[in-house]
Design an enzyme around this catalytic site. Structure first.
Site, PDB file in Angstrom:
ATOM      1  N   CYS A 111      -3.817   8.972  24.274  1.00 38.55           N
ATOM      2  CA  CYS A 111      -3.801   9.835  23.084  1.00 38.55           C
ATOM      3  C   CYS A 111      -5.142  10.461  22.738  1.00 38.55           C
ATOM      4  O   CYS A 111      -5.304  11.672  22.781  1.00 38.55           O
ATOM      5  CB  CYS A 111      -3.325   9.015  21.885  1.00 38.55           C
ATOM      6  SG  CYS A 111      -1.646   8.434  22.078  1.00 38.55           S
TER       7      CYS A 111
HETATM    8  N1  LIG Z   1       1.229   5.083  24.783  1.00 37.92           N
HETATM    9  C1  LIG Z   1       0.954   5.197  23.513  1.00 37.92           C
HETATM   10  O1  LIG Z   1       0.374   4.288  22.928  1.00 37.92           O
HETATM   11  C2  LIG Z   1       1.334   6.443  22.707  1.00 37.92           C
HETATM   12  C3  LIG Z   1       1.106   6.430  21.333  1.00 37.92           C
HETATM   13  C4  LIG Z   1       1.476   7.538  20.557  1.00 37.92           C
HETATM   14  C5  LIG Z   1       2.054   8.646  21.177  1.00 37.92           C
HETATM   15  N2  LIG Z   1       2.261   8.662  22.530  1.00 37.92           N
HETATM   16  C6  LIG Z   1       2.907   9.844  23.108  1.00 37.92           C
HETATM   17  O2  LIG Z   1       4.216   9.517  23.557  1.00 37.92           O
HETATM   18  C7  LIG Z   1       4.547  10.261  24.723  1.00 37.92           C
HETATM   19  C8  LIG Z   1       4.963   9.316  25.840  1.00 37.92           C
HETATM   20  O3  LIG Z   1       3.857   8.496  26.187  1.00 37.92           O
HETATM   21  P1  LIG Z   1       4.004   7.114  26.979  1.00 37.92           P
HETATM   22  O4  LIG Z   1       2.730   6.417  26.769  1.00 37.92           O
HETATM   23  O5  LIG Z   1       5.274   6.420  26.628  1.00 37.92           O
HETATM   24  O6  LIG Z   1       4.122   7.672  28.492  1.00 37.92           O
HETATM   25  P2  LIG Z   1       4.517   6.822  29.791  1.00 37.92           P
HETATM   26  O7  LIG Z   1       3.902   7.543  30.928  1.00 37.92           O
HETATM   27  O8  LIG Z   1       4.247   5.372  29.571  1.00 37.92           O
HETATM   28  O9  LIG Z   1       6.095   6.962  29.885  1.00 37.92           O
HETATM   29  C9  LIG Z   1       6.752   8.164  30.095  1.00 37.92           C
HETATM   30  C10 LIG Z   1       8.051   7.895  30.836  1.00 37.92           C
HETATM   31  O10 LIG Z   1       8.769   9.134  30.900  1.00 37.92           O
HETATM   32  C11 LIG Z   1       9.366   9.229  32.178  1.00 37.92           C
HETATM   33  N3  LIG Z   1       9.667  10.629  32.447  1.00 37.92           N
HETATM   34  C12 LIG Z   1       8.818  11.618  32.822  1.00 37.92           C
HETATM   35  N4  LIG Z   1       9.495  12.763  32.939  1.00 37.92           N
HETATM   36  C13 LIG Z   1      10.783  12.523  32.624  1.00 37.92           C
HETATM   37  C14 LIG Z   1      11.960  13.317  32.568  1.00 37.92           C
HETATM   38  N5  LIG Z   1      11.945  14.618  32.850  1.00 37.92           N
HETATM   39  N6  LIG Z   1      13.111  12.712  32.210  1.00 37.92           N
HETATM   40  C15 LIG Z   1      13.140  11.385  31.935  1.00 37.92           C
HETATM   41  N7  LIG Z   1      12.076  10.579  31.971  1.00 37.92           N
HETATM   42  C16 LIG Z   1      10.905  11.152  32.318  1.00 37.92           C
HETATM   43  C17 LIG Z   1       8.356   8.607  33.111  1.00 37.92           C
HETATM   44  O11 LIG Z   1       8.967   8.204  34.324  1.00 37.92           O
HETATM   45  C18 LIG Z   1       7.852   7.421  32.271  1.00 37.92           C
HETATM   46  O12 LIG Z   1       8.608   6.252  32.494  1.00 37.92           O
HETATM   47  C19 LIG Z   1       3.309  11.088  25.035  1.00 37.92           C
HETATM   48  O13 LIG Z   1       3.464  12.371  24.490  1.00 37.92           O
HETATM   49  C20 LIG Z   1       2.205  10.367  24.317  1.00 37.92           C
HETATM   50  O14 LIG Z   1       1.167  11.241  23.936  1.00 37.92           O
HETATM   51  C21 LIG Z   1       1.914   7.570  23.301  1.00 37.92           C
END
Ligand SMILES: NC(=O)c1ccc[n+]([C@@H]2O[C@H](COP(=O)([O-])OP(=O)(O)OC[C@H]3O[C@@H](n4cnc5c(N)ncnc54)[C@H](O)[C@@H]3O)[C@@H](O)[C@H]2O)c1
Length: 439
Positions: A276
């Site tokens: 983030c």
């Molecule tokens: N990790 C955190 O602590 C956090 C906190 C706040 C906000 N976010 C936001 O949340 C969002 C997700 O982050 P995350 O950390 O969970 O990412 P991540 O990489 O851990 O997980 C994303 C998942 O989405 C899947 N994916 C990708 N493309 C896809 C598609 N077309 N269809 C279905 N699945 C698909 C991937 O295979 C993966 O398993 C981001 O925008 C991030 O900025 C993350």
């Protein structure tokens, strides 16, 4: 398209737990959210394009360290299922999108994951469904990326399909707040969209905070992360000044934090990490350019934070030099390669950037991290390394030990006692000793 969707009946479906929840993207955000819904009494169908993740979750195991197999198994028993088959989107009442929003090589927003998701769900959308986007993004994303797809299918947002933005505030490793207890913002395209969104999330989240529009929710998320980035940039700059003046910045922060109002402590380190804080501010700076606004504060904080790995590398170089050693050929052990303490998440980790600088300068590198047994394949970095167990003998074998991520599991007494040179970038050691260099 006009359909006979009754928002009150939809809300009742959520309240009675008859609705089936769909979650797209089962990563650090999607998995805990899916579990919260399952624990709240909902049937959950998770979608992910990564077949390995789907298989793992369906076998009751998680690829995320802080999610226990027991918790996942209990969710499975309560009806949680994962699939890679978008054809099943019509089985769910809501589609909550938690896919990545990284930066591309030019450090511009990469919307490809959101676009791919919208393309995949479009053919299967049906009246009555809610689409809620959680991925962090710039204001206007719902209007630019989600609504056109809904309209192309002939649906009217707010009448037959409901659309909202509800940013994730997940903080892995936080002992005080969990997915369920962190209040959650939600802004719908219309008041009906917000109301359906609140009803949908109420099974999983204790407190929903409705706002007047999707754009307010989108920008609020960026403000939260930018505030952190700017304040960390400031304290990192203060650390460099204090270091030149031979003052311990951590003692200064502790002293200032005794003021009971108007001061919030932020802590310096080797740079910013995680999905983030290093990334999200640039979603806004990119969008702001479209409006003719330059975001000087945000860019400056980014510049200072991005320079911190280089500054820590400089401290390691100087410390070795004072001991008549070159970085080239020196054995350096990095402690902690995850981006923050007590987690296994390596994304954007500043430790990796310090390791890259050390490798380029010819250091012989090893690392130790209780949360990362083997250096993972990352998009832009790779080291053929496994975590070194910490013992008095292993520590003593290095010219320099660099503490970059201060996991609780480390035995800090043993590290101090047996390191020939210890560079501490986290302020873990407050009392000076001959082999300690604060960085
Ligand atoms: N990790 C955190 O602590 C956090 C906190 C706040 C906000 N976010 C936001 O949340 C969002 C997700 O982050 P995350 O950390 O969970 O990412 P991540 O990489 O851990 O997980 C994303 C998942 O989405 C899947 N994916 C990708 N493309 C896809 C598609 N077309 N269809 C279905 N699945 C698909 C991937 O295979 C993966 O398993 C981001 O925008 C991030 O900025 C993350």
């Amino acid at each position: 398209m006009t359909s006979n969707v009754d928002p009150a009946a939809l809300a009742a479906r959520y309240h009675s737990r008859h609705a089936r929840i769909g979650i797209v993207g089962l990563g650090y955000v999607g998995q805990p959210l899916a579990l919260c819904f399952a624990e709240g009494g909902c049937r959950v169908l998770g979608f992910d394009i990564n077949e390995h993740v789907v298989q793992l979750l369906n076998s009751g195991r998680s690829n995320i360290e802080h999610i226990s197999d027991e918790r996942l198994q209990a969710a499975r028993d309560a009806g949680f299922e994962a699939t890679a088959d978008y054809g099943r989107v019509d089985e769910v009442d809501c589609i909550i999108i938690c896919v990545p929003t990284p930066l591309n090589r030019n450090r511009e927003p990469d919307m490809s994951y959101i676009r791919a998701t919208m393309r995949s769900i479009a053919p299967h959308l049906r009246p009555g469904q809610l689409i809620s986007l959680e991925s962090t993004t710039f204001p206007g994303t719902i209007e630019d990326e989600v609504l056109p797809v809904v309209r192309e299918r002939g649906f009217t947002p707010g009448e037959d399909v409901f659309v909202a933005y509800s940013p994730e505030r997940e903080d892995p490793g936080n002992e005080h707040y969990s997915t369920r207890t962190i209040p959650k913002l939600i802004g719908g395209v219309t008041p009906a969209c917000t109301a359906i969104g609140v009803a949908a999330y109420s099974a999983a989240i204790d407190r929903l905070v409705p706002v007047s529009s999707t754009k307010v929710a989108e920008l609020a998320k960026l403000l939260e992360n930018i505030q952190r980035s700017v304040n960390i940039g400031l304290v990192n700059e203060m650390k460099i000044i204090a270091d030149r003046m031979d003052i311990d910045i951590h003692e200064v922060i502790d002293a200032a934090a005794t003021k009971p109002f108007g001061f919030t402590p932020y802590y310096p380190g080797p740079g910013l990490g995680g999905h983030c804080i290093p990334i999200d501010p640039f979603y806004l700076t990119w969008k702001a350019r479209e409006f003719g606004v330059s975001t000087r504060f945000i860019e400056l904080a980014g510049e200072i934070n991005q320079g911190m790995p280089q500054w820590v590398f400089g401290k390691i170089t100087d410390a070795l030099n004072q001991r008549r050693k070159a970085v080239s050929g020196s054995r350096v052990l990095v402690l902690g390669i995850a981006y923050k303490k007590n987690v296994d998440d390596m994304r954007e980790s500043p430790s990796v950037q310090v390791m890259e600088l050390l490798r380029t300068a010819g250091a012989e590198l090893d690392y130790s991290d209780p949360h990362v047994a083997e250096f993972p394949r990352m998009r832009e970095h790779h080291f053929e390394l496994k975590s070194v167990p910490l013992t008095p003998e292993s520590l003593a074998a290095y010219d320099c030990v660099a503490l970059l991520t201060d996991h609780d599991e480390f035995d800090y007494g043993m590290i101090a006692e047996h390191s020939a040179l210890l560079v501490d970038s986290r302020g873990k050691y407050r009392q000076p000793f001959a082999t300690l260099v604060k960085a």
